[in-house]
Design a protein around this motif. Structure first.
Motif, PDB file in Angstrom:
ATOM      1  N   PHE A  85       6.634 -63.424 104.522  1.00 23.38           N
ATOM      2  CA  PHE A  85       6.592 -61.821 103.284  1.00 23.38           C
ATOM      3  C   PHE A  85       7.871 -60.566 104.053  1.00 23.38           C
ATOM      4  O   PHE A  85       8.847 -60.556 104.211  1.00 23.38           O
ATOM      5  CB  PHE A  85       5.457 -61.868 102.830  1.00 23.38           C
ATOM      6  CG  PHE A  85       6.098 -60.837 101.536  1.00 23.38           C
ATOM      7  CD1 PHE A  85       5.855 -61.733 100.165  1.00 23.38           C
ATOM      8  CD2 PHE A  85       6.833 -59.414 101.259  1.00 23.38           C
ATOM      9  CE1 PHE A  85       6.401 -60.471  99.240  1.00 23.38           C
ATOM     10  CE2 PHE A  85       6.512 -58.756 100.565  1.00 23.38           C
ATOM     11  CZ  PHE A  85       6.777 -59.350  99.394  1.00 23.38           C
ATOM     12  N   ALA A  86       7.159 -60.294 105.279  1.00 25.93           N
ATOM     13  CA  ALA A  86       7.505 -59.034 105.999  1.00 25.93           C
ATOM     14  C   ALA A  86       9.048 -59.823 106.712  1.00 25.93           C
ATOM     15  O   ALA A  86       9.460 -58.682 106.644  1.00 25.93           O
ATOM     16  CB  ALA A  86       6.686 -59.148 106.301  1.00 25.93           C
ATOM     17  N   SER A  87       8.974 -60.731 107.041  1.00 26.65           N
ATOM     18  CA  SER A  87      10.444 -60.824 107.439  1.00 26.65           C
ATOM     19  C   SER A  87      11.392 -61.548 106.633  1.00 26.65           C
ATOM     20  O   SER A  87      12.315 -60.853 107.233  1.00 26.65           O
ATOM     21  CB  SER A  87      10.463 -62.468 108.935  1.00 26.65           C
ATOM     22  OG  SER A  87      10.135 -62.934 107.861  1.00 26.65           O
ATOM     23  N   LYS A  88      11.496 -60.929 105.695  1.00 28.51           N
ATOM     24  CA  LYS A  88      12.774 -61.225 104.739  1.00 28.51           C
ATOM     25  C   LYS A  88      11.990 -60.916 103.560  1.00 28.51           C
ATOM     26  O   LYS A  88      13.734 -60.185 102.167  1.00 28.51           O
ATOM     27  CB  LYS A  88      11.964 -62.585 103.380  1.00 28.51           C
ATOM     28  CG  LYS A  88      12.279 -63.874 104.971  1.00 28.51           C
ATOM     29  CD  LYS A  88      11.606 -65.060 104.096  1.00 28.51           C
ATOM     30  CE  LYS A  88      11.461 -66.425 105.022  1.00 28.51           C
ATOM     31  NZ  LYS A  88      10.595 -66.592 105.558  1.00 28.51           N
ATOM     32  N   ASN A  89      11.417 -59.476 103.821  1.00 32.76           N
ATOM     33  CA  ASN A  89      11.429 -58.157 102.266  1.00 32.76           C
ATOM     34  C   ASN A  89      10.988 -57.090 102.853  1.00 32.76           C
ATOM     35  O   ASN A  89      11.473 -56.536 103.936  1.00 32.76           O
ATOM     36  CB  ASN A  89      10.023 -58.510 100.746  1.00 32.76           C
ATOM     37  CG  ASN A  89       9.854 -59.364 100.738  1.00 32.76           C
ATOM     38  OD1 ASN A  89      11.098 -60.249  99.799  1.00 32.76           O
ATOM     39  ND2 ASN A  89       9.911 -60.414 101.083  1.00 32.76           N
TER      40      ASN A  89
ATOM     41  N   ASP B  48       2.159 -56.405 100.003  1.00 35.64           N
ATOM     42  CA  ASP B  48       1.737 -57.597 100.710  1.00 35.64           C
ATOM     43  C   ASP B  48       0.583 -57.693 101.082  1.00 35.64           C
ATOM     44  O   ASP B  48      -0.296 -57.999 101.216  1.00 35.64           O
ATOM     45  CB  ASP B  48       3.453 -58.447 101.079  1.00 35.64           C
ATOM     46  CG  ASP B  48       2.357 -60.207 101.426  1.00 35.64           C
ATOM     47  OD1 ASP B  48       2.212 -60.601  99.873  1.00 35.64           O
ATOM     48  OD2 ASP B  48       2.488 -59.737 102.702  1.00 35.64           O
ATOM     49  N   GLY B  49       1.401 -57.005 102.634  1.00 31.79           N
ATOM     50  CA  GLY B  49      -0.698 -56.906 103.291  1.00 31.79           C
ATOM     51  C   GLY B  49      -1.443 -56.015 102.863  1.00 31.79           C
ATOM     52  O   GLY B  49      -2.465 -56.578 103.171  1.00 31.79           O
ATOM     53  N   LEU B  50      -1.351 -54.980 102.124  1.00 37.42           N
ATOM     54  CA  LEU B  50      -2.717 -54.146 101.118  1.00 37.42           C
ATOM     55  C   LEU B  50      -2.898 -55.194 100.689  1.00 37.42           C
ATOM     56  O   LEU B  50      -4.831 -55.479 100.514  1.00 37.42           O
ATOM     57  CB  LEU B  50      -2.521 -52.898 100.274  1.00 37.42           C
ATOM     58  CG  LEU B  50      -3.283 -52.751  99.651  1.00 37.42           C
ATOM     59  CD1 LEU B  50      -4.274 -52.069 100.466  1.00 37.42           C
ATOM     60  CD2 LEU B  50      -2.529 -51.434  98.721  1.00 37.42           C
ATOM     61  N   VAL B  51      -2.199 -55.903 100.038  1.00 38.86           N
ATOM     62  CA  VAL B  51      -3.204 -56.879  98.756  1.00 38.86           C
ATOM     63  C   VAL B  51      -3.768 -57.705  99.478  1.00 38.86           C
ATOM     64  O   VAL B  51      -4.811 -58.582  98.653  1.00 38.86           O
ATOM     65  CB  VAL B  51      -2.108 -57.453  97.447  1.00 38.86           C
ATOM     66  CG1 VAL B  51      -1.909 -56.163  96.202  1.00 38.86           C
ATOM     67  CG2 VAL B  51      -0.779 -58.008  97.357  1.00 38.86           C
ATOM     68  N   MET B  52      -2.970 -59.302 100.020  1.00 31.98           N
ATOM     69  CA  MET B  52      -3.591 -59.771 100.949  1.00 31.98           C
ATOM     70  C   MET B  52      -4.965 -59.536 101.624  1.00 31.98           C
ATOM     71  O   MET B  52      -5.341 -60.071 101.189  1.00 31.98           O
ATOM     72  CB  MET B  52      -2.609 -60.968 101.601  1.00 31.98           C
ATOM     73  CG  MET B  52      -1.240 -61.355 101.057  1.00 31.98           C
ATOM     74  SD  MET B  52      -2.152 -62.907  99.551  1.00 31.98           S
ATOM     75  CE  MET B  52      -0.964 -62.969  99.094  1.00 31.98           C
TER      76      MET B  52
ATOM     77  N   GLU C 101      -2.558 -62.035  92.382  1.00 32.42           N
ATOM     78  CA  GLU C 101      -2.426 -62.705  93.386  1.00 32.42           C
ATOM     79  C   GLU C 101      -3.252 -62.836  94.658  1.00 32.42           C
ATOM     80  O   GLU C 101      -3.918 -63.849  94.999  1.00 32.42           O
ATOM     81  CB  GLU C 101      -1.036 -62.869  93.942  1.00 32.42           C
ATOM     82  CG  GLU C 101      -0.170 -63.662  94.382  1.00 32.42           C
ATOM     83  CD  GLU C 101       1.420 -63.381  94.273  1.00 32.42           C
ATOM     84  OE1 GLU C 101       1.381 -63.887  96.233  1.00 32.42           O
ATOM     85  OE2 GLU C 101       2.071 -63.535  93.362  1.00 32.42           O
ATOM     86  N   GLY C 102      -3.446 -61.058  95.551  1.00 34.80           N
ATOM     87  CA  GLY C 102      -4.335 -61.631  96.783  1.00 34.80           C
ATOM     88  C   GLY C 102      -5.610 -62.144  95.819  1.00 34.80           C
ATOM     89  O   GLY C 102      -5.966 -62.221  97.465  1.00 34.80           O
TER      90      GLY C 102
ATOM     91  N   ALA D  95      -8.652 -56.298 109.310  1.00 37.57           N
ATOM     92  CA  ALA D  95      -7.647 -57.168 108.955  1.00 37.57           C
ATOM     93  C   ALA D  95      -6.883 -56.249 107.972  1.00 37.57           C
ATOM     94  O   ALA D  95      -5.861 -56.546 108.110  1.00 37.57           O
ATOM     95  CB  ALA D  95      -8.508 -58.650 108.597  1.00 37.57           C
ATOM     96  N   THR D  96      -7.160 -55.934 106.980  1.00 41.43           N
ATOM     97  CA  THR D  96      -6.489 -55.238 105.978  1.00 41.43           C
ATOM     98  C   THR D  96      -5.391 -54.464 106.935  1.00 41.43           C
ATOM     99  O   THR D  96      -4.300 -53.894 106.730  1.00 41.43           O
ATOM    100  CB  THR D  96      -7.149 -54.558 105.094  1.00 41.43           C
ATOM    101  OG1 THR D  96      -7.737 -55.453 104.462  1.00 41.43           O
ATOM    102  CG2 THR D  96      -6.580 -53.695 103.909  1.00 41.43           C
ATOM    103  N   ALA D  97      -6.091 -53.243 107.882  1.00 42.57           N
ATOM    104  CA  ALA D  97      -4.644 -52.112 107.852  1.00 42.57           C
ATOM    105  C   ALA D  97      -3.915 -52.541 108.936  1.00 42.57           C
ATOM    106  O   ALA D  97      -2.739 -52.638 109.777  1.00 42.57           O
ATOM    107  CB  ALA D  97      -5.990 -51.196 109.082  1.00 42.57           C
ATOM    108  N   VAL D  98      -4.646 -54.056 110.241  1.00 43.71           N
ATOM    109  CA  VAL D  98      -3.265 -54.679 110.831  1.00 43.71           C
ATOM    110  C   VAL D  98      -2.253 -55.370 109.993  1.00 43.71           C
ATOM    111  O   VAL D  98      -1.401 -54.801 110.211  1.00 43.71           O
ATOM    112  CB  VAL D  98      -4.987 -55.706 112.224  1.00 43.71           C
ATOM    113  CG1 VAL D  98      -3.601 -56.717 112.433  1.00 43.71           C
ATOM    114  CG2 VAL D  98      -5.504 -55.041 113.234  1.00 43.71           C
ATOM    115  N   LEU D  99      -3.157 -55.572 109.252  1.00 45.03           N
ATOM    116  CA  LEU D  99      -1.859 -56.429 108.363  1.00 45.03           C
ATOM    117  C   LEU D  99      -0.850 -55.835 107.548  1.00 45.03           C
ATOM    118  O   LEU D  99       0.349 -55.702 107.579  1.00 45.03           O
ATOM    119  CB  LEU D  99      -2.741 -57.500 107.282  1.00 45.03           C
ATOM    120  CG  LEU D  99      -1.755 -58.841 106.084  1.00 45.03           C
ATOM    121  CD1 LEU D  99      -1.233 -59.073 106.869  1.00 45.03           C
ATOM    122  CD2 LEU D  99      -3.087 -58.889 105.052  1.00 45.03           C
TER     123      LEU D  99
END
Length: 196
Positions: free
Chosen positions: A117-121, A129-133, A9-10, A44-48
């Motif tokens: 995502f993060a605010s709901k999971n 999710d942060g890693l794959v996005m 998906e990401g 950006a991935t690290a921050v995500l």
């Protein structure tokens, strides 16, 4: 959902740049060389990943009225850390990316994943999710960087390998960024339709 499905998906079916069409500013501005594309993507991935984890941990404590401001504060803290680490350990990359590292704070991908995502999971799901996005964002930047550097400078890897000596310099200019982005999005859409 399995990690493989999340990764697919990401990278492909919900890629932030090539499908969702968000994060266009750093995509167009920093993809003039592979080194810049990889550096921006990994930053950006690290921050995500880090911001998704913290926002997921705090999601029940952040009042709804100030959630966006709280998310931006968390993201800004991690961006500052990444910016200082780059200045300390990879100053050439920091100088090359310049203002675009601090601008990660307002990158739609990071704020969008925090809100959607993060605010709901859970913490684990938010980290994945942060890693794959982030990998999807990096994937798009690397593809664009390879095309633009190869055609626009005739080199690969920030000038490490010279492929040819008569490049089309328009490809490293903003117009080349738009042309490359349009072509890469068209190829991605064709592949996604073929996969269906």
């Amino acid at each position: 959902m399995s990690f493989g499905k999340n990764l697919k998906e990401g990278l492909f079916t919900n890629n932030p740049v090539l499908v969702q069409l968000i994060g266009m500013c750093p995509t167009l501005a920093t993809t003039t060389s592979v080194v810049n594309g990889v550096g921006m993507g990994l930053s950006a991935t690290a921050v995500l990943i880090c911001s998704n984890i913290v926002i997921s941990l705090l999601r029940k404590f952040i009042p709804n009225k100030v959630r966006i401001a709280a998310y931006i504060t968390v993201i800004a803290g991690f961006v500052t850390m990444i910016d200082l680490l780059l200045q300390a350990f990879i100053p050439s990359l920091s100088a090359s990316l310049g203002l675009f590292i601090p601008l990660i704070v307002v990158n739609c991908i990071i704020l969008g994943r925090a809100e959607a995502f993060a605010s709901k999971n859970s913490v684990g799901a938010s980290a994945v999710d942060g890693l794959v996005m982030g990998l999807g964002f990096t994937f798009a930047l690397v593809i664009m960087s390879v095309v633009r550097e190869l055609l626009g400078a005739g080199t690969i890897g920030g000038g490490l390998i010279t492929v040819f000596s008569q490049p089309a310099t328009i490809m490293i200019l903003p117009a080349g960024g738009f042309l490359t982005l349009g072509f890469v999005i068209a190829v991605m859409q064709k592949l996604l339709k073929k996969g269906e």
